[in-house]
Design an enzyme around this catalytic site. Structure first.
Site, PDB file in Angstrom:
ATOM      1  N   ASN A 250      58.692  33.587  52.759  1.00 49.77           N
ATOM      2  CA  ASN A 250      59.307  32.641  51.913  1.00 49.77           C
ATOM      3  C   ASN A 250      60.031  31.520  52.792  1.00 49.77           C
ATOM      4  O   ASN A 250      59.749  30.325  52.444  1.00 49.77           O
ATOM      5  CB  ASN A 250      60.138  33.295  50.910  1.00 49.77           C
TER       6      ASN A 250
ATOM      7  N   ASP B 262      56.683  48.349  49.640  1.00 49.76           N
ATOM      8  CA  ASP B 262      57.481  47.330  49.827  1.00 49.76           C
ATOM      9  C   ASP B 262      56.811  46.413  50.805  1.00 49.76           C
ATOM     10  O   ASP B 262      56.608  46.820  51.907  1.00 49.76           O
ATOM     11  CB  ASP B 262      58.898  47.632  50.261  1.00 49.76           C
TER      12      ASP B 262
ATOM     13  N   GLU C 174      59.563  42.049  46.000  1.00 47.67           N
ATOM     14  CA  GLU C 174      58.406  42.167  46.921  1.00 47.67           C
ATOM     15  C   GLU C 174      58.074  44.050  46.689  1.00 47.67           C
ATOM     16  O   GLU C 174      57.563  44.399  47.524  1.00 47.67           O
ATOM     17  CB  GLU C 174      58.435  41.886  48.245  1.00 47.67           C
TER      18      GLU C 174
END
Length: 405
Positions: free
Chosen positions: A272, A264, A307
């Protein structure tokens, strides 16, 4: 009792079949431009129809058109059909490039010579029959040399089609030496009428097989699209599940082991929020490339969601999985991604590793342990690799839902 087949009527049916299938091929090619060769096949069908029209007009038009042009058109039609099939499948024959034009030129010369210099219907039948058979055998040889399609039923049907039609015209060639020469080709007998039916058979079966192969390829593409993550180009969750099913069955049979690594990206939400989702998407693509660069050919890497990514390592235990995960972690931490020339992003990732144990009832048990190990890695500060044994030190097996990262 002899069987009578009207030559003009059969020529008309050949024209209708060729027109319908030829236009159909052009329409299909327009809708599916990715397929090469289909237009060439369609042109062959239309030329078959043109040859049938000229044949059917014998005695109504000049002999040059109804004999020389018609027979030449039929041979060129066969050449276009197998050339289109070769283009579609991806076959290249060196000898075909010069042999096909040679056959066409020799037939046209023979038809002209035996029509206007030494008129002889039997010799014209023999010349056409042996040329048509040679063209069919070229088609069969080309398909036989393409090993990748030998086990496919559709390929066997095409090969059988060319061989059967070619064998028929060889038989017609030999038989012409024993039959009484006809006074008029329109009344040349049963075998001559059957040659028209052989042409119809060639048109119908080759078109059917072409569409069959195109449909198979489209189905394979759709299946692949359903298995691939559109953003990163690696497998998606569905494809990964299928691979795990196969690997778990292999482990049960052979007693081998496999490892699963869950990873991860750390603090991906901040990327973002700071730079926008288009930068986040590019980061995901770059990380997927790092994963693919650090695995073996038979390993599987997939995007698990968001992700999160996941790897399947056949014939690996936890220790080996830890080594792979640590290599990826180090590579990720050392990577600085520059996007649009002025945006620089530094990455890190957390990894959880687990391997198949003999007592596991299914592969999801391994996945659950890897997931718990990943949560432990993030709980302990991120940018690290954990296995389940490490994760169990100071952590409960039944973990609460993971925090958003």
């Amino acid at each position: 009792m002899s069987i009578q087949l009207d030559f003009r009527t059969l020529s008309l049916t050949l024209v209708l079949f060729s027109l319908v299938f030829g236009l159909g091929m052009f329409a299909y090619s327009k809708e599916h431009a990715k397929f090469s060769g289909i237009k060439t096949i369609g042109a062959g069908y239309l030329l078959f129809g043109a040859g049938g029209v000229l044949l059917g007009l014998r005695h109504f038009i000049h002999d040059f058109a109804s004999i020389v042009l018609s027979n030449t058109a039929l041979i060129i039609a066969v050449v276009l059909i197998y050339r289109g099939l070769f283009q579609f499948i991806g076959i290249s024959l060196r000898f075909e490039r010069w042999m096909s034009p040679t056959l066409v030129v020799l037939l046209a010369a023979a038809m002209y010579f035996y029509s206007f210099h030494i008129p002889d219907i039997n010799l014209r039948i023999q010349a056409f029959s042996i040329t048509f058979a040679a063209a069919c055998f070229i088609g069969a040889v080309g398909l036989l040399q393409h090993r990748e399609i030998h086990n496919r039923l559709v390929a066997k049907m095409l090969i059988a089609m060319f061989i059967l039609v070619g064998a028929f015209f060889i038989f017609r060639f030999i038989w012409s030496f024993y039959e009484i020469p006809p006074d008029d080709f329109m009344n040349a007998g049963f075998l001559s009428a059957l040659s028209i039916i052989a042409g119809e058979f060639l048109v119908i079966l080759s078109s059917f097989c072409t569409i069959w192969m195109a449909s198979d390829e489209l189905q394979d593409e759709l299946s692949e699209i359903a298995r691939v993550d559109p953003l990163t180009g690696i497998y998606n969750r569905r494809a990964f599940d299928e691979c795990c099913d196969i690997e778990f069955s292999r482990a049960l049979r052979s007693g081998t082991s496999f490892a699963i690594i869950m990873c991860d990206l750390d603090h991906f939400k901040k990327v973002n929020d700071k730079h926008g989702h288009h930068i986040g998407d590019e980061v995901l693509r770059r990380f997927a490339a790092i994963l693919q660069d650090r695995i073996r050919q038979h390993d599987v890497v997939a995007r698990f969601g968001g992700e999160e990514f996941i790897l399947l390592l056949p014939n690996n235990n936890t220790e080996q999985g830890l080594q792979v995960a640590e290599q990826i972690r180090a590579k990720t931490a050392a990577t600085r991604i520059t996007i649009d020339g002025n945006i620089s992003v530094t990455l890190s990732a957390s990894f959880g590793v687990a391997h198949y144990c003999a007592g596991d009832s299914d592969w999801s048990s391994v996945l659950h342990r890897a997931d718990n190990a990943l949560y432990a890695a993030k709980k302990q500060g991120r940018n690290r690799v954990f296995d389940l044994a490490t994760a169990n030190q100071g952590l409960q097996t039944d973990l609460m839902p993971r925090e958003q990262t």
